[in-house]
Each structure stands twice: as C-alpha cells, then as structure tokens.
Design a protein around this motif. Structure first.
Motif, PDB file in Angstrom:
ATOM      1  N   ASP A 138      -1.981  13.708  12.044  1.00  0.00           N
ATOM      2  CA  ASP A 138      -3.107  12.717  12.054  1.00  0.00           C
ATOM      3  C   ASP A 138      -3.685  12.719  10.390  1.00  0.00           C
ATOM      4  N   THR A 139      -2.754  13.001   9.355  1.00  0.00           N
ATOM      5  CA  THR A 139      -3.066  13.247   8.146  1.00  0.00           C
ATOM      6  C   THR A 139      -2.583  12.378   6.882  1.00  0.00           C
ATOM      7  N   PHE A 140      -2.190  10.964   7.561  1.00  0.00           N
ATOM      8  CA  PHE A 140      -1.544   9.888   6.650  1.00  0.00           C
ATOM      9  C   PHE A 140      -2.626   9.299   6.072  1.00  0.00           C
ATOM     10  N   LYS A 141      -2.870   9.423   4.719  1.00  0.00           N
ATOM     11  CA  LYS A 141      -4.114   8.530   4.069  1.00  0.00           C
ATOM     12  C   LYS A 141      -3.394   7.654   2.897  1.00  0.00           C
ATOM     13  N   LYS A 142      -4.227   6.699   2.895  1.00  0.00           N
ATOM     14  CA  LYS A 142      -3.739   5.627   1.664  1.00  0.00           C
ATOM     15  C   LYS A 142      -4.065   6.039   0.500  1.00  0.00           C
ATOM     16  N   LEU A 143      -3.280   6.088  -0.564  1.00  0.00           N
ATOM     17  CA  LEU A 143      -3.742   6.243  -1.962  1.00  0.00           C
ATOM     18  C   LEU A 143      -4.354   5.259  -2.709  1.00  0.00           C
ATOM     19  N   LEU A 144      -4.956   5.712  -3.862  1.00  0.00           N
ATOM     20  CA  LEU A 144      -5.531   4.626  -4.702  1.00  0.00           C
ATOM     21  C   LEU A 144      -4.662   4.353  -5.753  1.00  0.00           C
ATOM     22  N   THR A 145      -3.854   3.437  -5.713  1.00  0.00           N
ATOM     23  CA  THR A 145      -2.823   3.067  -6.859  1.00  0.00           C
ATOM     24  C   THR A 145      -3.166   1.567  -7.455  1.00  0.00           C
ATOM     25  N   ALA A 146      -2.383   1.163  -8.448  1.00  0.00           N
ATOM     26  CA  ALA A 146      -2.520  -0.071  -9.022  1.00  0.00           C
ATOM     27  C   ALA A 146      -2.069  -1.053  -8.089  1.00  0.00           C
ATOM     28  N   ALA A 147      -2.527  -2.234  -7.998  1.00  0.00           N
ATOM     29  CA  ALA A 147      -2.447  -3.213  -7.342  1.00  0.00           C
ATOM     30  C   ALA A 147      -1.034  -3.909  -7.422  1.00  0.00           C
ATOM     31  N   GLY A 148      -0.530  -4.127  -6.017  1.00  0.00           N
ATOM     32  CA  GLY A 148       1.041  -4.538  -5.873  1.00  0.00           C
ATOM     33  C   GLY A 148       0.844  -5.845  -4.959  1.00  0.00           C
ATOM     34  N   PHE A 149       1.546  -6.761  -5.380  1.00  0.00           N
ATOM     35  CA  PHE A 149       1.762  -7.647  -4.434  1.00  0.00           C
ATOM     36  C   PHE A 149       3.039  -8.552  -4.962  1.00  0.00           C
TER      37      PHE A 149
ATOM     38  N   TYR B 173       0.762  -1.259   0.206  1.00  0.00           N
ATOM     39  CA  TYR B 173       0.010   0.046   0.167  1.00  0.00           C
ATOM     40  C   TYR B 173       0.971   1.281  -0.010  1.00  0.00           C
ATOM     41  N   GLU B 174       0.506   2.304  -0.644  1.00  0.00           N
ATOM     42  CA  GLU B 174       1.291   3.548  -0.761  1.00  0.00           C
ATOM     43  C   GLU B 174       0.272   4.685   0.162  1.00  0.00           C
ATOM     44  N   TYR B 175       0.957   5.515   1.081  1.00  0.00           N
ATOM     45  CA  TYR B 175       0.583   6.194   1.827  1.00  0.00           C
ATOM     46  C   TYR B 175       1.083   7.425   1.624  1.00  0.00           C
ATOM     47  N   ARG B 176       0.403   8.931   1.787  1.00  0.00           N
ATOM     48  CA  ARG B 176       0.875  10.116   1.574  1.00  0.00           C
ATOM     49  C   ARG B 176       0.260  11.050   2.745  1.00  0.00           C
TER      50      ARG B 176
ATOM     51  N   TYR C 106       4.169   0.713   1.943  1.00  0.00           N
ATOM     52  CA  TYR C 106       4.278  -0.312   3.304  1.00  0.00           C
ATOM     53  C   TYR C 106       3.703  -1.728   2.487  1.00  0.00           C
ATOM     54  N   LEU C 107       4.397  -2.673   3.021  1.00  0.00           N
ATOM     55  CA  LEU C 107       3.867  -4.072   2.899  1.00  0.00           C
ATOM     56  C   LEU C 107       3.146  -4.459   4.176  1.00  0.00           C
ATOM     57  N   ARG C 108       1.704  -4.689   4.023  1.00  0.00           N
ATOM     58  CA  ARG C 108       0.981  -4.634   5.189  1.00  0.00           C
ATOM     59  C   ARG C 108      -0.205  -6.062   4.562  1.00  0.00           C
ATOM     60  N   LYS C 109      -0.579  -6.790   5.667  1.00  0.00           N
ATOM     61  CA  LYS C 109      -1.682  -7.597   5.746  1.00  0.00           C
ATOM     62  C   LYS C 109      -2.989  -6.821   5.287  1.00  0.00           C
ATOM     63  N   VAL C 110      -3.718  -7.513   4.567  1.00  0.00           N
ATOM     64  CA  VAL C 110      -5.151  -7.101   4.206  1.00  0.00           C
ATOM     65  C   VAL C 110      -5.813  -6.659   5.591  1.00  0.00           C
ATOM     66  N   THR C 111      -5.746  -7.570   6.532  1.00  0.00           N
ATOM     67  CA  THR C 111      -6.356  -7.187   7.792  1.00  0.00           C
ATOM     68  C   THR C 111      -5.894  -6.203   8.721  1.00  0.00           C
ATOM     69  N   ASP C 112      -4.803  -5.676   8.344  1.00  0.00           N
ATOM     70  CA  ASP C 112      -4.071  -4.816   9.225  1.00  0.00           C
ATOM     71  C   ASP C 112      -4.940  -3.251   9.061  1.00  0.00           C
ATOM     72  N   PRO C 113      -5.069  -2.451  10.278  1.00  0.00           N
ATOM     73  CA  PRO C 113      -5.851  -1.429   9.988  1.00  0.00           C
ATOM     74  C   PRO C 113      -5.014  -0.333   9.186  1.00  0.00           C
ATOM     75  N   SER C 114      -5.648   0.651   8.797  1.00  0.00           N
ATOM     76  CA  SER C 114      -4.800   1.672   7.898  1.00  0.00           C
ATOM     77  C   SER C 114      -4.061   2.428   8.855  1.00  0.00           C
ATOM     78  N   LEU C 115      -2.894   3.118   8.037  1.00  0.00           N
ATOM     79  CA  LEU C 115      -1.943   3.804   9.090  1.00  0.00           C
ATOM     80  C   LEU C 115      -2.862   5.466   9.009  1.00  0.00           C
ATOM     81  N   ALA C 116      -2.483   6.102  10.127  1.00  0.00           N
ATOM     82  CA  ALA C 116      -3.161   7.253  10.138  1.00  0.00           C
ATOM     83  C   ALA C 116      -2.245   8.452  10.673  1.00  0.00           C
ATOM     84  N   VAL C 117      -1.230   7.908  11.284  1.00  0.00           N
ATOM     85  CA  VAL C 117      -0.252   8.941  11.770  1.00  0.00           C
ATOM     86  C   VAL C 117       1.136   9.047  10.875  1.00  0.00           C
TER      87      VAL C 117
END
Length: 71
Positions: free
Chosen positions: A35-46, A4-7, A17-28
């Motif tokens: 508290d403005t760290f958001k997940k970006l919508l990007t192409a799927a990566g695995f 997942y990519e965050y900005r 960040y390499l994270r499990k699907v079940t892990d909560p999203s990062l926020a900080v």
C-alpha cells in the motif's frame, strides 16, 4: 482524460495511468502489492480526441486582413 504518473515507495515501480478526474487515486502497487503506491506531481498530460475546436471552430473566423490604403 488526464494521464497520472504513480510510483511505489517500496519497490520503485513507476507507471502512467489514463484515469478520470473523478476516479479515486491508486494506492496498491501492481508489482509488489504493498500500500505504498503514490501519485507523482508532474506536468499536466491529457489527450485531445475528435475534431475539436482547435481544428474546426476558429480556423476561418471571418476576419479578413486589412487592405492597404491607396492614395
């Protein structure tokens, strides 16, 4: 595991960040601490690990090419 990519909206820090699907999203944000760290919508990566089906299971499925007919 998905990548997942965050900005950060405050400081602009961006990271993957390499994270499990079940892990909560990062926020900080790890850079500025806001508290403005958001997940970006990007192409799927695995990542594929191990021998996996793509290398072993269907390599030789037993099907043989048809032989040409002889008249």
């Amino acid at each position: 595991m998905p990548i997942y990519e965050y900005r950060c909206a405050a400081c602009g820090f961006q990271c993957e960040y390499l994270r499990k699907v079940t892990d909560p999203s990062l926020a900080v944000c790890p850079e500025c601490g806001k508290d403005t760290f958001k997940k970006l919508l990007t192409a799927a990566g695995f990542q594929l690990k191990g021998s996996g089906w793509y290398a072993t299971d269907f390599k030789h499925s037993g099907a043989k090419p048809a032989e040409p007919k002889q008249d």
